[in-house]
Every structure is written in structure tokens, then in C-alpha cells.
Enzyme design. Structure first.
Site, PDB file in Angstrom:
ATOM      1  N   HIS A   1      15.392  12.025 -20.283  1.00 42.12           N
ATOM      2  CA  HIS A   1      15.090  11.703 -18.876  1.00 42.12           C
ATOM      3  C   HIS A   1      16.372  11.722 -18.040  1.00 42.12           C
ATOM      4  O   HIS A   1      16.392  12.273 -16.942  1.00 42.12           O
ATOM      5  CB  HIS A   1      14.467  10.305 -18.756  1.00 42.12           C
ATOM      6  CG  HIS A   1      13.130  10.140 -19.409  1.00 42.12           C
ATOM      7  ND1 HIS A   1      12.869   9.174 -20.346  1.00 42.12           N
ATOM      8  CD2 HIS A   1      11.962  10.815 -19.250  1.00 42.12           C
ATOM      9  CE1 HIS A   1      11.604   9.235 -20.730  1.00 42.12           C
ATOM     10  NE2 HIS A   1      11.030  10.240 -20.083  1.00 42.12           N
TER      11      HIS A   1
ATOM     12  N   LYS B   1      -1.550   4.465 -22.150  1.00 39.90           N
ATOM     13  CA  LYS B   1      -1.087   3.872 -23.415  1.00 39.90           C
ATOM     14  C   LYS B   1      -0.633   2.441 -23.139  1.00 39.90           C
ATOM     15  O   LYS B   1      -0.250   2.106 -22.026  1.00 39.90           O
ATOM     16  CB  LYS B   1       0.100   4.682 -23.949  1.00 39.90           C
ATOM     17  CG  LYS B   1       0.047   6.143 -23.574  1.00 39.90           C
ATOM     18  CD  LYS B   1       1.395   6.710 -23.140  1.00 39.90           C
ATOM     19  CE  LYS B   1       1.221   8.024 -22.396  1.00 39.90           C
ATOM     20  NZ  LYS B   1       2.454   8.607 -21.901  1.00 39.90           N
TER      21      LYS B   1
ATOM     22  N   ARG C   1       9.406  20.445 -22.490  1.00 42.52           N
ATOM     23  CA  ARG C   1      10.236  20.521 -23.699  1.00 42.52           C
ATOM     24  C   ARG C   1       9.764  21.640 -24.613  1.00 42.52           C
ATOM     25  O   ARG C   1      10.525  22.486 -25.024  1.00 42.52           O
ATOM     26  CB  ARG C   1      10.201  19.186 -24.445  1.00 42.52           C
ATOM     27  CG  ARG C   1      10.919  18.072 -23.705  1.00 42.52           C
ATOM     28  CD  ARG C   1      10.568  16.742 -24.248  1.00 42.52           C
ATOM     29  NE  ARG C   1       9.120  16.522 -24.188  1.00 42.52           N
ATOM     30  CZ  ARG C   1       8.519  15.398 -24.445  1.00 42.52           C
ATOM     31  NH1 ARG C   1       9.224  14.360 -24.842  1.00 42.52           N
ATOM     32  NH2 ARG C   1       7.218  15.278 -24.351  1.00 42.52           N
TER      33      ARG C   1
ATOM     34  N   SER D   1      10.062   9.359 -25.630  1.00 42.73           N
ATOM     35  CA  SER D   1      10.086   7.890 -25.676  1.00 42.73           C
ATOM     36  C   SER D   1       9.332   7.382 -26.899  1.00 42.73           C
ATOM     37  O   SER D   1       9.737   6.401 -27.520  1.00 42.73           O
ATOM     38  CB  SER D   1       9.432   7.312 -24.414  1.00 42.73           C
ATOM     39  OG  SER D   1      10.173   7.652 -23.275  1.00 42.73           O
TER      40      SER D   1
HETATM   41  O1  PNS Z   1       5.594  10.030 -18.829  1.00 45.44           O
HETATM   42  P1  PNS Z   1       4.142  10.404 -18.746  1.00 45.44           P
HETATM   43  O2  PNS Z   1       3.294   9.348 -19.424  1.00 45.44           O
HETATM   44  O3  PNS Z   1       3.860  11.786 -19.249  1.00 45.44           O
HETATM   45  O4  PNS Z   1       3.744  10.382 -17.167  1.00 45.44           O
HETATM   46  C1  PNS Z   1       2.448  10.692 -16.729  1.00 45.44           C
HETATM   47  C2  PNS Z   1       2.306  10.370 -15.222  1.00 45.44           C
HETATM   48  C3  PNS Z   1       2.593   8.912 -14.967  1.00 45.44           C
HETATM   49  C4  PNS Z   1       3.268  11.232 -14.431  1.00 45.44           C
HETATM   50  C5  PNS Z   1       0.836  10.723 -14.808  1.00 45.44           C
HETATM   51  O5  PNS Z   1      -0.053  10.092 -15.654  1.00 45.44           O
HETATM   52  C6  PNS Z   1       0.529  10.337 -13.365  1.00 45.44           C
HETATM   53  O6  PNS Z   1       0.953  10.998 -12.445  1.00 45.44           O
HETATM   54  N1  PNS Z   1      -0.209   9.224 -13.182  1.00 45.44           N
HETATM   55  C7  PNS Z   1      -0.576   8.727 -11.864  1.00 45.44           C
HETATM   56  C8  PNS Z   1      -2.057   8.954 -11.583  1.00 45.44           C
HETATM   57  C9  PNS Z   1      -2.312  10.333 -11.036  1.00 45.44           C
HETATM   58  O7  PNS Z   1      -1.833  10.718  -9.991  1.00 45.44           O
HETATM   59  N2  PNS Z   1      -3.098  11.107 -11.792  1.00 45.44           N
HETATM   60  C10 PNS Z   1      -3.492  12.449 -11.396  1.00 45.44           C
HETATM   61  C11 PNS Z   1      -2.482  13.465 -11.860  1.00 45.44           C
HETATM   62  S1  PNS Z   1      -3.378  14.791 -12.519  1.00 45.44           S
END
Ligand code: PNS
Length: 159
Positions: free
Chosen positions: A18, A42, A90, A128
Site C-alpha cells: 500500500h 470481512k 498485483r 494484508s
Molecule cells: O481493500 P479492499 O477490501 O479490496 O477494498 C474494497 C473497497 C473498500 C475499495 C470496496 O469494497 C468499496 O469501494 N467499498 C465501498 C462500497 C462501494 O462503493 N461499493 C461499490 C463498488 S463496486
């Protein structure tokens, strides 16, 4: 004009992968808002406040702001004036989910562009969840996370 980017994620916890992407982003945005999602599907190891604090301790740069957000990412991005969403890619295994998310976000906010960055080669395998697993079993994570995160993992897991 100030170009603002938003880098969303769970950051449970922030890793050197990150950190690498945050610094790479500054090549094309003037300000980056690292956006920590409140509602991660999660069950997170670290609380929201802990995840935010660990990023603040790890990344100290005037161009970086750390915020938490709830609800839709596109709404949060709009509220901070961001025009770009930054995500890391990645491996091929990331692609399906990232592609789906980028297209959904474009449907919701057509002017918001998603930009994918490739991490440094030696950090490509890092996540992570792997860091949490290694730390949980007492492994050495010093090469994978900032010392503040290493200490927080140690405290949290008693290892
Ligand atoms: O680190 P991660 O868990 O891959 O992050 C995922 C994240 C938080 C970026 C994604 O779940 C998100 O944007 N959540 C907010 C809700 C949202 O906007 N969902 C629609 C996106 S398709």
C-alpha cells in the site's frame, strides 16, 4: 487546478505494498485521500480507528490525507473532490474483482476514472491477509509492514 485522487481499501493493516502505491500515486495527483472503508465484508482484525491511525503513523506526507468512509465510494470521492480512484493490480487473480468494481463505479459516476497501478516487483505477492496470517503464527513481518504496524500486530495478537 489541484488534482485529487482517492485510494480506497480495507487497510487491515496497511502494508509496504500500500505504501508503495501511495507514493507512486503522487506522480499524477497533487493530493491523495487514503480512504479506509468502514463496512468491510470481512471481520477486520483492526478497528476503523486503529486502521486509520496506523496509516497516519506509516505515511507522513503533506499531500496525503487519511479519512474513513461509509457507504458508496463514489459518493465519498465526490465529497472530497476526487477525479481519480487509485487501485493496485498485483496478479491476474485481482483482475476480475477490480474490473467489476471499476465498471460499477463508472456506471455510478461516469466522470470518475479508475487508475490501476502495479506495485514494486518484490511487493507483488504481498497482501494484508497474508501479513495477518504470518503475524498470527508468530512469523517475522518486519520486511512487509512499517515498524508501527509490526508493533500493533504484536500487541493485538500477543505474538
Ligand atoms: O481493500 P479492499 O477490501 O479490496 O477494498 C474494497 C473497497 C473498500 C475499495 C470496496 O469494497 C468499496 O469501494 N467499498 C465501498 C462500497 C462501494 O462503493 N461499493 C461499490 C463498488 S463496486
Amino acid at each position: 487546478m489541484t488534482r485529487v485522487g482517492v485510494y480506497p481499501g480495507s487497510f487491515d493493516p496497511i502494508t509496504k505494498g500500500h505504501e508503495d502505491l501511495i507514493h507512486r500515486s503522487l506522480a499524477f495527483v497533487d493530493k491523495l485521500v487514503v480512504a479506509v472503508a468502514v463496512n468491510v465484508s470481512k471481520q477486520p482484525l483492526f478497528t476503523l480507528d486503529e486502521r486509520v491511525a496506523l496509516i497516519e503513523q506509516t505515511v507522513r506526507d503533506k499531500a496525503i490525507e487519511v479519512r474513513s468512509f461509509d457507504g458508496l465510494l463514489v459518493n465519498f470521492a465526490r465529497s472530497v473532490g476526487a477525479t481519480v480512484i487509485v487501485r493496485g493490480l498485483r496478479a491476474v487473480s485481482d483482475f476480475e474483482y477490480e474490473f467489476q468494481m471499476a465498471l460499477m463505479n463508472r456506471t455510478l459516476a461516469p466522470k470518475l476514472e479508475t487508475v490501476f497501478l502495479v506495485p514494486a516487483f518484490d511487493l507483488t505477492y504481498l497482501s494484508s491477509s497474508l501479513v495477518r496470517e504470518v503475524a498470527r503464527f508468530g512469523g517475522d513481518v518486519s520486511a512487509l509492514v512499517h515498524p508501527a504496524v509490526q508493533q500493533a500486530l504484536h500487541q493485538k495478537l500477543g505474538k
